[in-house]
Scaffold this motif. Structure first.
Motif, PDB file in Angstrom:
ATOM      1  N   LEU A  73       0.829  -1.212   0.000  1.00 48.08           N
ATOM      2  CA  LEU A  73       0.000   0.000   0.000  1.00 48.08           C
ATOM      3  C   LEU A  73       0.862   1.259   0.000  1.00 48.08           C
ATOM      4  O   LEU A  73       0.511   2.255  -0.643  1.00 48.08           O
ATOM      5  CB  LEU A  73      -0.932   0.010   1.211  1.00 48.08           C
ATOM      6  N   HIS A  74       1.968   1.214   0.732  1.00 49.33           N
ATOM      7  CA  HIS A  74       2.864   2.372   0.774  1.00 49.33           C
ATOM      8  C   HIS A  74       3.447   2.641  -0.616  1.00 49.33           C
ATOM      9  O   HIS A  74       3.485   3.796  -1.079  1.00 49.33           O
ATOM     10  CB  HIS A  74       3.974   2.123   1.786  1.00 49.33           C
ATOM     11  N   THR A  75       3.885   1.580  -1.286  1.00 49.65           N
ATOM     12  CA  THR A  75       4.421   1.720  -2.642  1.00 49.65           C
ATOM     13  C   THR A  75       3.349   2.225  -3.602  1.00 49.65           C
ATOM     14  O   THR A  75       3.598   3.105  -4.431  1.00 49.65           O
ATOM     15  CB  THR A  75       4.976   0.368  -3.125  1.00 49.65           C
ATOM     16  N   PHE A  76       2.151   1.662  -3.474  1.00 54.40           N
ATOM     17  CA  PHE A  76       1.039   2.087  -4.340  1.00 54.40           C
ATOM     18  C   PHE A  76       0.748   3.572  -4.138  1.00 54.40           C
ATOM     19  O   PHE A  76       0.548   4.317  -5.103  1.00 54.40           O
ATOM     20  CB  PHE A  76      -0.206   1.260  -4.032  1.00 54.40           C
ATOM     21  N   ALA A  77       0.711   4.003  -2.884  1.00 57.16           N
ATOM     22  CA  ALA A  77       0.453   5.422  -2.600  1.00 57.16           C
ATOM     23  C   ALA A  77       1.493   6.305  -3.270  1.00 57.16           C
ATOM     24  O   ALA A  77       1.159   7.339  -3.863  1.00 57.16           O
ATOM     25  CB  ALA A  77       0.434   5.657  -1.092  1.00 57.16           C
ATOM     26  N   ASN A  78       2.745   5.907  -3.195  1.00 57.54           N
ATOM     27  CA  ASN A  78       3.797   6.708  -3.811  1.00 57.54           C
ATOM     28  C   ASN A  78       3.720   6.690  -5.336  1.00 57.54           C
ATOM     29  O   ASN A  78       3.985   7.709  -5.990  1.00 57.54           O
ATOM     30  CB  ASN A  78       5.172   6.219  -3.341  1.00 57.54           C
ATOM     31  N   GLN A  79       3.345   5.558  -5.901  1.00 61.83           N
ATOM     32  CA  GLN A  79       3.203   5.480  -7.353  1.00 61.83           C
ATOM     33  C   GLN A  79       2.155   6.454  -7.866  1.00 61.83           C
ATOM     34  O   GLN A  79       2.258   6.959  -8.991  1.00 61.83           O
ATOM     35  CB  GLN A  79       2.848   4.051  -7.769  1.00 61.83           C
ATOM     36  N   HIS A  80       1.152   6.721  -7.040  1.00 65.10           N
ATOM     37  CA  HIS A  80       0.043   7.589  -7.456  1.00 65.10           C
ATOM     38  C   HIS A  80       0.072   8.942  -6.745  1.00 65.10           C
ATOM     39  O   HIS A  80      -0.895   9.708  -6.856  1.00 65.10           O
ATOM     40  CB  HIS A  80      -1.284   6.869  -7.213  1.00 65.10           C
ATOM     41  N   ASP A  81       1.157   9.216  -6.035  1.00 64.97           N
ATOM     42  CA  ASP A  81       1.319  10.471  -5.304  1.00 64.97           C
ATOM     43  C   ASP A  81       0.127  10.732  -4.396  1.00 64.97           C
ATOM     44  O   ASP A  81      -0.389  11.849  -4.306  1.00 64.97           O
ATOM     45  CB  ASP A  81       1.531  11.644  -6.261  1.00 64.97           C
ATOM     46  N   MET A  82      -0.322   9.681  -3.714  1.00 61.53           N
ATOM     47  CA  MET A  82      -1.439   9.736  -2.775  1.00 61.53           C
ATOM     48  C   MET A  82      -0.919   9.650  -1.344  1.00 61.53           C
ATOM     49  O   MET A  82       0.234   9.299  -1.095  1.00 61.53           O
ATOM     50  CB  MET A  82      -2.401   8.550  -2.990  1.00 61.53           C
ATOM     51  N   ARG A  83      -1.811   9.902  -0.407  1.00 60.73           N
ATOM     52  CA  ARG A  83      -1.628   9.549   0.985  1.00 60.73           C
ATOM     53  C   ARG A  83      -2.834   8.700   1.390  1.00 60.73           C
ATOM     54  O   ARG A  83      -3.978   9.061   1.079  1.00 60.73           O
ATOM     55  CB  ARG A  83      -1.509  10.784   1.880  1.00 60.73           C
ATOM     56  N   ILE A  84      -2.566   7.575   2.053  1.00 69.27           N
ATOM     57  CA  ILE A  84      -3.610   6.621   2.422  1.00 69.27           C
ATOM     58  C   ILE A  84      -3.528   6.368   3.919  1.00 69.27           C
ATOM     59  O   ILE A  84      -2.521   5.848   4.409  1.00 69.27           O
ATOM     60  CB  ILE A  84      -3.457   5.296   1.648  1.00 69.27           C
ATOM     61  N   MET A  85      -4.575   6.731   4.644  1.00 73.89           N
ATOM     62  CA  MET A  85      -4.619   6.596   6.103  1.00 73.89           C
ATOM     63  C   MET A  85      -5.388   5.331   6.482  1.00 73.89           C
ATOM     64  O   MET A  85      -6.558   5.178   6.145  1.00 73.89           O
ATOM     65  CB  MET A  85      -5.289   7.835   6.707  1.00 73.89           C
ATOM     66  N   VAL A  86      -4.705   4.403   7.179  1.00 73.04           N
ATOM     67  CA  VAL A  86      -5.296   3.140   7.610  1.00 73.04           C
ATOM     68  C   VAL A  86      -5.197   3.039   9.130  1.00 73.04           C
ATOM     69  O   VAL A  86      -4.388   3.732   9.754  1.00 73.04           O
ATOM     70  CB  VAL A  86      -4.604   1.941   6.931  1.00 73.04           C
ATOM     71  N   GLY A  87      -6.014   2.145   9.723  1.00 71.61           N
ATOM     72  CA  GLY A  87      -6.043   2.024  11.175  1.00 71.61           C
ATOM     73  C   GLY A  87      -5.464   0.713  11.667  1.00 71.61           C
ATOM     74  O   GLY A  87      -5.734  -0.353  11.101  1.00 71.61           O
ATOM     75  N   MET A  88      -4.662   0.767  12.771  1.00 69.96           N
ATOM     76  CA  MET A  88      -3.940  -0.414  13.240  1.00 69.96           C
ATOM     77  C   MET A  88      -3.495  -0.226  14.690  1.00 69.96           C
ATOM     78  O   MET A  88      -3.119   0.883  15.078  1.00 69.96           O
ATOM     79  CB  MET A  88      -2.695  -0.603  12.367  1.00 69.96           C
ATOM     80  N   PRO A  89      -3.513  -1.280  15.520  1.00 68.90           N
ATOM     81  CA  PRO A  89      -2.855  -1.168  16.834  1.00 68.90           C
ATOM     82  C   PRO A  89      -1.345  -1.037  16.642  1.00 68.90           C
ATOM     83  O   PRO A  89      -0.728  -1.856  15.953  1.00 68.90           O
ATOM     84  CB  PRO A  89      -3.204  -2.493  17.521  1.00 68.90           C
TER      85      PRO A  89
END
Length: 252
Positions: A73-89
């Protein structure tokens, strides 16, 4: 500073499988792909989206921001110049984990830890007191997790630090939705910032949501909402004439 023209924010109204990290991350990627095709710059998933809102699993599933599971997901976000916020402990230096989020994309994932941990969550999580703030393409994004939004001081602090967008990653139940939606709309009006709510599409842990993921423009006008419990993207784009919203239902 204000959100630049053309910048698009989106709330993912999402369903999670209890503790099934692999399946949930696959679903994140599916929704992120749909968002990228729609030109989304900042995509927000609900609270604890990677595990589901399963507090009893927090200790066993806690991890760190640099865990390899987030790399696709991190790589995908960078490929598309996005920021993606996900939730996790997220693991703390000591004690219970944080109820956290990770914003993927950029040099490294950016962690935010819930400030206002509910008393039912305090058995499993510890709170933090840092401001969640990040910059992207000229927009300043303020981060919140669920109960944070019930404290006007939290939104005020983000706004005072320059946030253009207040993004709430949440699990809001049917019973609490109307009150909390009014609070979010009030923050858009009071602080003249865009406000985003990403809620679950289906029951997670003990709570059943009504859907209702939404975006309010600065000043408080609601520009997009999903009024059912489908898995959906709720989008809003800053245009020369203000904010324009739309809803995209995830294909079955």
């Amino acid at each position: 500073m204000s959100v630049p023209t053309g910048y698009t924010i989106a709330a993912a109204q999402f369903s999670a499988r209890r503790g099934d990290i692999s399946a949930n991350l696959d679903s994140h990627m599916r929704m992120a792909s749909m968002a990228a095709q729609a030109g989304v710059d900042f995509l927000v998933f609900p609270e604890l989206s990677v595990t589901g809102y399963e507090m009893d699993l927090a200790e066993s599933l806690q991890t760190t921001p640099n865990d390899a599971m987030f790399a696709p997901l991190h790589t995908f976000a960078n490929q598309h110049d996005m920021r993606i916020m996900v939730g996790m402990p997220l693991r703390a230096l000591s004690g219970k984990p944080y109820l956290g989020s990770l914003t993927l994309g950029g040099t490294v994932p950016v962690a935010y830890h819930k400030v206002h941990v509910h008393k039912s969550e305090a058995v499993y999580f510890q709170a933090d007191n840092k401001v969640g703030l990040l910059e992207h393409k000229g927009a300043t994004l303020g981060l919140a997790i669920c109960a944070d939004l019930n404290f006007p001081s939290h939104a005020a602090r983000a706004a005072s630090c320059g946030a253009d967008v207040y993004a709430a990653s949440a699990l809001i139940s049917v019973e609490g939705y109307d009150r909390e939606a009014r609070m979010l709309q009030g923050y858009a009006r009071t602080h003249n910032i865009a406000v985003l709510l990403s809620n679950y599409a289906s029951k997670s842990g003990p709570y059943t949501p009504p859907g209702g993921s939404a975006i309010w423009a600065p000043g408080g006008d609601r520009v997009a909402i999903v009024s059912n419990t489908q898995e959906t993207l709720v989008l809003a784009t800053r245009t020369p004439n203000g904010w324009e919203g739309k809803v995209m239902v995830l294909p079955g």
